[in-house]
Every structure is written in structure tokens, then in C-alpha cells.
Design a protein around this motif. Structure first.
Motif, mmCIF file in Angstrom:
data_model
loop_
_atom_site.group_PDB
_atom_site.id
_atom_site.type_symbol
_atom_site.label_atom_id
_atom_site.label_comp_id
_atom_site.label_asym_id
_atom_site.label_seq_id
_atom_site.Cartn_x
_atom_site.Cartn_y
_atom_site.Cartn_z
ATOM 1 N N PRO A 224 0.824 -1.212 0.000
ATOM 2 C CA PRO A 224 0.000 0.000 0.000
ATOM 3 C C PRO A 224 0.854 1.257 0.000
ATOM 4 O O PRO A 224 2.062 1.215 0.296
ATOM 5 C CB PRO A 224 -0.820 -0.129 1.288
ATOM 6 C CG PRO A 224 -0.029 -1.045 2.160
ATOM 7 C CD PRO A 224 0.672 -1.995 1.245
ATOM 8 N N LEU A 225 0.256 2.386 -0.314
ATOM 9 C CA LEU A 225 0.976 3.648 -0.395
ATOM 10 C C LEU A 225 1.741 3.958 0.882
ATOM 11 O O LEU A 225 2.893 4.400 0.857
ATOM 12 C CB LEU A 225 0.010 4.796 -0.706
ATOM 13 C CG LEU A 225 -0.705 4.785 -2.057
ATOM 14 C CD1 LEU A 225 -1.641 5.975 -2.159
ATOM 15 C CD2 LEU A 225 0.291 4.796 -3.210
ATOM 16 N N VAL A 230 9.803 6.818 1.961
ATOM 17 C CA VAL A 230 10.045 7.974 1.101
ATOM 18 C C VAL A 230 9.443 7.688 -0.269
ATOM 19 O O VAL A 230 9.595 6.581 -0.794
ATOM 20 C CB VAL A 230 11.554 8.259 0.933
ATOM 21 C CG1 VAL A 230 11.779 9.487 0.052
ATOM 22 C CG2 VAL A 230 12.234 8.444 2.282
ATOM 23 N N LEU A 231 8.751 8.654 -0.836
ATOM 24 C CA LEU A 231 8.271 8.567 -2.219
ATOM 25 C C LEU A 231 8.875 9.734 -2.981
ATOM 26 O O LEU A 231 8.674 10.892 -2.610
ATOM 27 C CB LEU A 231 6.746 8.626 -2.293
ATOM 28 C CG LEU A 231 6.150 8.771 -3.701
ATOM 29 C CD1 LEU A 231 6.532 7.607 -4.596
ATOM 30 C CD2 LEU A 231 4.634 8.931 -3.633
ATOM 31 N N ARG A 242 -0.643 15.161 -4.929
ATOM 32 C CA ARG A 242 0.429 15.478 -3.976
ATOM 33 C C ARG A 242 -0.114 15.519 -2.551
ATOM 34 O O ARG A 242 0.504 14.991 -1.618
ATOM 35 C CB ARG A 242 1.075 16.831 -4.302
ATOM 36 C CG ARG A 242 1.871 16.857 -5.579
ATOM 37 C CD ARG A 242 2.676 18.148 -5.653
ATOM 38 N NE ARG A 242 3.047 18.475 -7.021
ATOM 39 C CZ ARG A 242 3.860 19.456 -7.359
ATOM 40 N NH1 ARG A 242 4.389 20.222 -6.415
ATOM 41 N NH2 ARG A 242 4.150 19.701 -8.623
ATOM 42 N N ASP A 243 -1.258 16.173 -2.384
ATOM 43 C CA ASP A 243 -1.850 16.279 -1.048
ATOM 44 C C ASP A 243 -2.184 14.903 -0.488
ATOM 45 O O ASP A 243 -1.927 14.617 0.688
ATOM 46 C CB ASP A 243 -3.113 17.138 -1.100
ATOM 47 C CG ASP A 243 -2.804 18.612 -1.373
ATOM 48 O OD1 ASP A 243 -1.631 19.011 -1.193
ATOM 49 O OD2 ASP A 243 -3.726 19.347 -1.767
ATOM 50 N N GLN A 248 -0.199 10.038 3.051
ATOM 51 C CA GLN A 248 -0.033 8.584 3.098
ATOM 52 C C GLN A 248 1.396 8.141 3.407
ATOM 53 O O GLN A 248 1.605 7.144 4.093
ATOM 54 C CB GLN A 248 -0.470 7.974 1.758
ATOM 55 C CG GLN A 248 -1.944 8.157 1.429
ATOM 56 C CD GLN A 248 -2.833 7.291 2.290
ATOM 57 O OE1 GLN A 248 -2.456 6.191 2.667
ATOM 58 N NE2 GLN A 248 -4.013 7.792 2.609
ATOM 59 N N VAL A 249 2.388 8.850 2.872
ATOM 60 C CA VAL A 249 3.786 8.415 3.027
ATOM 61 C C VAL A 249 4.489 9.272 4.068
ATOM 62 O O VAL A 249 4.103 10.419 4.316
ATOM 63 C CB VAL A 249 4.544 8.459 1.686
ATOM 64 C CG1 VAL A 249 3.846 7.602 0.644
ATOM 65 C CG2 VAL A 249 4.680 9.887 1.181
ATOM 66 N N ALA A 250 5.524 8.712 4.661
ATOM 67 C CA ALA A 250 6.249 9.449 5.702
ATOM 68 C C ALA A 250 6.925 10.681 5.146
ATOM 69 O O ALA A 250 6.951 11.741 5.784
ATOM 70 C CB ALA A 250 7.267 8.520 6.361
#
Length: 258
Positions: A224-225, A230-231, A242-243, A248-250
Motif C-alpha cells: 500500500p501507499l 520515502v516517495l 500530492r496532497d 499517506q507516506v512518511a
């Protein structure tokens, strides 16, 4: 402009607008209609667009369609280069890292060949070849075994078994697509299994996905996302995406072209 550069630009135009006309491209690039037709034919032969009377249109692949490494290498080259450059700053001498298969991770490999005492695990034949050709004696490169896919990845039980015995600092994961519902995805079921094994083996997950991957869904989810620490993506990603991803990601890193 070289033929390869012109074809990459044409492909970007097709993806952006849905279709192009031969006459318009010939005028824009200052070449003959025949030259543009040859460009379109070359791109069509690689499955990147569909030729129609007087021009070309996009190809809409199914969720199990897997483009080859060469086909993917002409897509979003500027964005991928900027992403790879940023990703390289996360690597330190002496790290033990994994690079999944993909053209973006291959670009990252080119920026890591001079990092001393690096250990690299990969299921990508092109990635392993980049390090091999550089020939730095203090680097260790481990290429998993397995069955070769159209994207030059090694997959299957041999690859999964080899990865399962490893403990790595970081994984750089290239993906076919990402969405809120499906997470990070791939069109190859066995490659998804190998990628999940790489995720399990790594302390930290860094996903590399340019803006065109948003909303693309392959047949198999990897993780999952929110699994990404890091993305790294590019500034072509729209504000709403982006929002959502920032929640979702750290850490979300958005790069601009070099």
C-alpha cells in the motif's frame, strides 16, 4: 535533434494530447512527412503508440500489459534523471541496498557506481550490468537468479528464496503504477512477489514513481501507499495527488527537471 530525441518528444505529445498528426509534427520539427512516419512506425513497433491514417494515437494497455525495458527507457527521461539524482543523495558509503528492476532504478545505478564500499542486491539485469561495467573493486553486486521478464527483471521462487535470506538498509523500488486504492502495482504477478520480498528484506523503502504512474494500476499490488518511507516523484504530479500522497507516506519528495 536526433531521431531518438524526436521520438521521445513525439511520444510525450501523444500521451499529453491523445493523438498527433503527421503534418503538424513535420512542421514543428522541421523534417519531412516521411521522417515523421518512420518515427511513428518505430514507436508503434515497440508498442508505444498506435498508427492511424495521418497520424498516431495512444495505446491503452490492460492491467497485465508489461512494456519492455527499451520501451520504458524513452519515457519521462528528464523526470527520471532528476528523481535518480535526488535518490542518490540518500545513499552513503558502506550501505547495503537493493534496487528493483526498472528504468528509473537503472538511472539511479548510474549515479551510484562511484559510491565506495557499496553492497547492491538487484533482480535487474541492466542494473547489475551497470555496476559490472563500472568495475569498482570495493563494491559487491548480487544479482538474484530467476526467470527473465520483458522488463529484464528476474522473478520466481529462485529470486524470492535468495532475497529472503538478506537484511538490507534500503530498497529503491520502481513501480508500474500507483493509486489510492491499489497502492504500488506491477503488471507481472511474479515480479510483485519478488518486490514484496525485497520490501521485507529492507529496513527502509524508497519508491521512485514519476507523475505518469499516478492512477495507473497493474494487475498485482506490491504494497500500500503508506508502506513507503520515502516517495520520490516529479513536479508533473497534480496538486490533489500530492496532497493525498503527503498524507499517506512518511516523506514525499517532489523534484524538478535537471
Amino acid at each position: 535533434m536526433l531521431a531518438q530525441q524526436r521520438q521521445a518528444a513525439i511520444l510525450d505529445r501523444v500521451r499529453a494530447s491523445g493523438g498527433v498528426r503527421v503534418s503538424e509534427l513535420a512542421t514543428e520539427y522541421g523534417v519531412s512527412d516521411m521522417t515523421i512516419r518512420r518515427d511513428l512506425e518505430a514507436l508503434a513497433d515497440r508498442g508505444l503508440l498506435e498508427k492511424v491514417h495521418g497520424g498516431a494515437t495512444t495505446v491503452t494497455p490492460g492491467s497485465a500489459h508489461e512494456p519492455g525495458f527499451a520501451a520504458k527507457s524513452v519515457r519521462q527521461r528528464t523526470e527520471k534523471a532528476a528523481m535518480a539524482m535526488r535518490a542518490a543523495t540518500l545513499v552513503s558509503p558502506g550501505d547495503a541496498i537493493a534496487l528493483s528492476a526498472g528504468t528509473t532504478t537503472a538511472g539511479l545505478a548510474q549515479r551510484l557506481v562511484d559510491v565506495p564500499e557499496l553492497t547492491v542486491v538487484t533482480n535487474s539485469i541492466p542494473v547489475a550490468d551497470i555496476f559490472y561495467r563500472a568495475g569498482r573493486p570495493d563494491q559487491t553486486v548480487v544479482l538474484t537468479g530467476g526467470t527473465r521478464t520483458p522488463s529484464d527483471a528476474l522473478v520466481g521462487p529462485v529470486a524470492v528464496s535468495a532475497i529472503g535470506k538478506l537484511h538490507l538498509d534500503m530498497l529503491f523500488l520502481g513501480v508500474h503504477g500507483m493509486s489510492e486504492r491499489a497502492g504500488y502495482t506491477t503488471p507481472n504477478l511474479m515480479e510483485a512477489e519478488v518486490n514484496r520480498a525485497l520490501v521485507e528484506a529492507a529496513e527502509r523503502l524508497v519508491v521512485l514513481a514519476d507523475h505518469t504512474k499516478w492512477g495507473t494500476v497493474g494487475i498485482s499490488s506490491i504494497v500500500p501507499l503508506e508502506a513507503a518511507d520515502v516517495l520520490i516523484t516529479d513536479d508533473g504530479l497534480d496538486a490533489a495527488a500530492r496532497d493525498l500522497l503527503a498524507e499517506q507516506v512518511a516523506e514525499l519528495i517532489v523534484v524538478t527537471g535537471p
